[in-house]
Scaffold this active site. Structure first.
Site, PDB file in Angstrom:
ATOM      1  CD  GLU A  83      47.003  48.169 -16.561  1.00 31.39           C
ATOM      2  OE1 GLU A  83      45.955  47.743 -17.595  1.00 31.39           O
ATOM      3  OE2 GLU A  83      48.062  47.509 -16.104  1.00 31.39           O
ATOM      4  CE  LYS A 100      37.145  45.759 -15.201  1.00 28.54           C
ATOM      5  NZ  LYS A 100      35.636  45.487 -16.423  1.00 28.54           N
ATOM      6  CE  LYS A 151      35.105  41.216 -12.836  1.00 28.51           C
ATOM      7  NZ  LYS A 151      34.830  40.486 -13.081  1.00 28.51           N
TER       8      LYS A 151
HETATM    9  P1  AMP Z   1      35.441  42.150 -16.180  1.00 29.94           P
HETATM   10  O1  AMP Z   1      34.148  41.919 -18.464  1.00 29.94           O
HETATM   11  O2  AMP Z   1      34.368  43.263 -15.863  1.00 29.94           O
HETATM   12  O3  AMP Z   1      34.934  40.205 -15.867  1.00 29.94           O
HETATM   13  O4  AMP Z   1      36.121  42.877 -16.546  1.00 29.94           O
HETATM   14  C1  AMP Z   1      37.206  42.348 -17.656  1.00 29.94           C
HETATM   15  C2  AMP Z   1      37.618  42.306 -18.686  1.00 29.94           C
HETATM   16  O5  AMP Z   1      37.803  44.353 -18.354  1.00 29.94           O
HETATM   17  C3  AMP Z   1      38.940  42.362 -19.967  1.00 29.94           C
HETATM   18  O6  AMP Z   1      38.771  41.466 -20.395  1.00 29.94           O
HETATM   19  C4  AMP Z   1      38.657  43.464 -20.313  1.00 29.94           C
HETATM   20  O7  AMP Z   1      38.087  43.120 -21.512  1.00 29.94           O
HETATM   21  C5  AMP Z   1      38.348  44.484 -20.025  1.00 29.94           C
HETATM   22  N1  AMP Z   1      39.335  45.756 -19.275  1.00 29.94           N
HETATM   23  C6  AMP Z   1      39.646  47.220 -19.388  1.00 29.94           C
HETATM   24  N2  AMP Z   1      40.654  47.249 -19.060  1.00 29.94           N
HETATM   25  C7  AMP Z   1      41.672  46.606 -18.766  1.00 29.94           C
HETATM   26  C8  AMP Z   1      42.793  46.640 -18.446  1.00 29.94           C
HETATM   27  N3  AMP Z   1      43.555  47.748 -18.153  1.00 29.94           N
HETATM   28  N4  AMP Z   1      43.596  45.841 -18.189  1.00 29.94           N
HETATM   29  C9  AMP Z   1      42.779  44.087 -18.218  1.00 29.94           C
HETATM   30  N5  AMP Z   1      41.342  44.069 -19.123  1.00 29.94           N
HETATM   31  C10 AMP Z   1      40.909  45.592 -18.827  1.00 29.94           C
END
Ligand code: AMP
Length: 583
Positions: A249, A251, A425
């Site tokens: 998906e 991000k 991620k």
């Molecule tokens: P990080 O903040 O780098 O740890 O990445 C995780 C965060 O990415 C999640 O808490 C969401 O806020 C965000 N996010 C953005 N797009 C998505 C998605 N398609 N699925 C899940 N989380 C997402």
């Protein structure tokens, strides 16, 4: 239960830095307490009165507390201020005041847990005209009847500085140990993850044992702790982990929201479980229009949109929204947001968290009718490295950070509160040296010199070691701050100030000022290198060195949506370093 019995436990906890010992002490307290008191004990020990997602917040302004203390101790405010400046901690100041000022205890009644809790709750709840006086009077009454050491903890909790150093994980361990066995922790943790209410979990466990936890379900109105992602540096590794195939998906670089929909009533919660509803009336309205069902919990990412070009804007644009209670309408026009939904955890009376992701996604598409403002995350099931790379480039072009890969296997349940390889991620930054930003926790500061005299010259920044539950330093951060931020930092961080290093901080440097690990800042470094003075991943690469970020710069983003344990982990930094070295 007498408050002094709780305070005795606090003192014992403060005298150890061993997590095992803390667990034992707390388990002993839980075992010997009446079940009716467990909930309050759990909250108070964590420095709160209610679960995180409730509106009541303790944290009396320092000025007001200072006046209250002067009143209660029968002293001049200036005297209190002086001692405060010297000691730096209202708890110690209060204790000292009462040691020296107490003339008589003739009319004092021993404090009970219930009285302390009820008064603090009244303080947290009182607002509007006359509330300052009421807060002062309630607190002064408590202080009047407190022993000096009780007064120390009353001061700390009232000003929002409890900081016993007891992590949620420790409380979970202690509860499992007290009312079941150590091995039952996962069951207790699951109950916490779906209810986000540690006090309630403790009470149910005490009253009914493990079986009682079975009836704690996902409920609309009770935010679940967010499922989190691991990171991997390449599509090859991601596909391999996922069994050859996964859902990828976009991000989005926005603000995560968990929307709880109950008929017309909608609440939005952040990843930190704060209630965001007031800041996003437009999102509430568009969700109300888009939802086809009775009740649901859906999750998505709010992204600001440039109204002229329709392009996605960086996250910082949304963060303006949150603090602006007074001018939401103007903010809505300035920073309109779109929500991209990616999960459905509950629908019309059914808990969906145990279902595999594809089924949850189907439920999501069934209950939402897309509109301009409410969409789904762009998603594609892929099994080929090149396809993933193409989709990744597409995501970057659309203004996203990269991709989120999600398992679509049978066991791809929603794991509330867990960081695992079910979600991985894949961000742009992995590909280059250190163009990736990291989110680091402020654990200390150094006094400034020259132009920065009287201010902080640099902050001591740490990663979170998720294996040891400790914070490890990775750099001194001094650039990237504009003058206004530099000037505001001391006051901004003052509430986290500690008289000495926090027990869960590992540092080989001696900072001028120590902080409770709380504030998370986004930092961009030039590269990662080895350093004997930093403790991040110490000994992992070379026996005598840790990992350090070279030439770190503050990007300007205060990641107040992240808790310290959501910061970049030591393990993540280590894998970034290893990746960099391979090239
Ligand atoms: P990080 O903040 O780098 O740890 O990445 C995780 C965060 O990415 C999640 O808490 C969401 O806020 C965000 N996010 C953005 N797009 C998505 C998605 N398609 N699925 C899940 N989380 C997402």
């Amino acid at each position: 239960m007498l408050y002094k019995d709780l305070v005795r436990v606090y003192e014992a906890i403060e005298s150890t830095s061993s997590r095992l010992e803390m667990t034992e002490i707390l388990a002993g307290l839980f075992r010997s307490s009446d079940c009716a008191h467990i909930r309050r004990i759990v909250y108070l020990t964590q420095g709160t009165l209610v679960p995180e997602f409730y509106p009541e917040k303790l944290g009396l302004a320092d000025k007001l507390y200072l006046r209250t203390l002067a009143m209660a101790a029968g002293t001049k405010e200036s005297e209190v201020r002086q001692l405060w400046a010297k000691e730096g901690d209202p708890g110690t100041v209060t204790e000292r005041m009462f040691q020296s000022k107490r003339q008589t205890t003739l009319f004092s009644r021993p404090l009970t847990l219930d009285r302390v809790y009820d008064s603090l709750l009244k303080i947290a709840r009182s607002e509007g005209s006359g509330s300052q006086e009421l807060k002062m009077r309630l607190l002064a009454d408590l202080l009047h009847d407190a022993t000096p050491v009780e007064a120390r903890y009353l001061a700390r909790i009232a000003t929002g500085r409890m900081r016993l150093g007891v992590a949620t994980q420790t409380v979970l361990d202690s509860l499992a140990q007290a009312f079941a066995t150590k091995a039952d922790k996962p069951v207790v943790e699951r109950a916490f993850n779906v209810t986000s209410d540690l006090g309630m979990v403790g009470e149910v466990l005490c009253n009914e044992g493990l079986e009682g936890l079975d009836r704690l379900h996902v409920t609309v109105g009770n935010p679940l702790r967010a499922m989190l992602a691991e990171r991997l540096p390449s599509p090859e590794e991601i596909l391999e982990r996922m069994g050859g195939r996964a859902m990828f998906e976009y991000k989005y670089d926005g603000l995560r929201v968990q929307a709880h929909i109950d008929g017309e009533r909608i609440k939005l919660y952040s990843r930190r479980l704060e209630d965001l509803t007031g800041g996003f009336p437009d999102v509430v309205e568009s969700l109300r229009k888009a939802f086809r069902g009775k009740s649901a919990i859906v999750e998505g990412e709010c992204v600001p949109v440039d109204i002229n070009t329709g392009e996605l804007l960086p996250f910082q644009e949304v963060s303006h929204r949150r603090g602006r209670k007074h001018d939401i309408t103007a903010a809505m026009e300035e920073y309109p947001v779109r929500v991209h939904l990616f999960d459905c955890l509950y629908l019309d009376g059914e808990d969906l968290t145990e279902l595999p992701l594809p089924d949850r996604r189907t439920a999501l598409t069934r209950c939402i009718e897309v509109s301009e403002e409410v969409r789904f995350s762009e998603a594609r099931v892929l099994d080929d490295v090149e396809d993933v790379e193409r989709f990744f480039t597409e995501a970057l072009t659309a203004g996203c950070e990269g991709l989120m890969a999600k398992s679509i296997n049978d066991d791809s349940a929603y794991r509330a509160g867990a960081r695992g390889y079910q979600w991985i991620k894949y961000k742009r930054e992995y590909r280059s040296e250190m163009t990736d930003t990291v989110d680091l926790v402020v654990v200390g500061a150094f006094h400034g010199r020259g132009k920065r005299g009287g201010l902080y010259g640099a902050l001591l920044m740490a990663t979170y070691n998720s294996e040891t539950d400790r914070f490890e330093t990775a750099c001194k951060l001094g650039s990237g701050f504009d003058d206004a931020t530099l000037a505001a930092l001391p006051e901004m961080l003052d509430r986290y100030r500690l008289p000495q290093r926090h027990p869960r901080v590992d540092s080989r440097m001696s900072a001028d000022v120590w902080f409770e690990p709380a504030a998370v800042l986004e930092v961009l470094g030039a590269e990662l290198s080895l350093s004997p003075i930093h403790t991040c991943a110490f000994g992992k690469i070379r026996e005598d060195a840790g990992l350090a970020i070279r030439f770190p710069r503050f990007t300007g983003a205060f990641r107040d949506d992240k808790m310290p344990r959501d910061a970049t982990t030591t393990q993540e930094l280590l894998s970034m370093y290893e990746k960099q070295r391979k090239k």
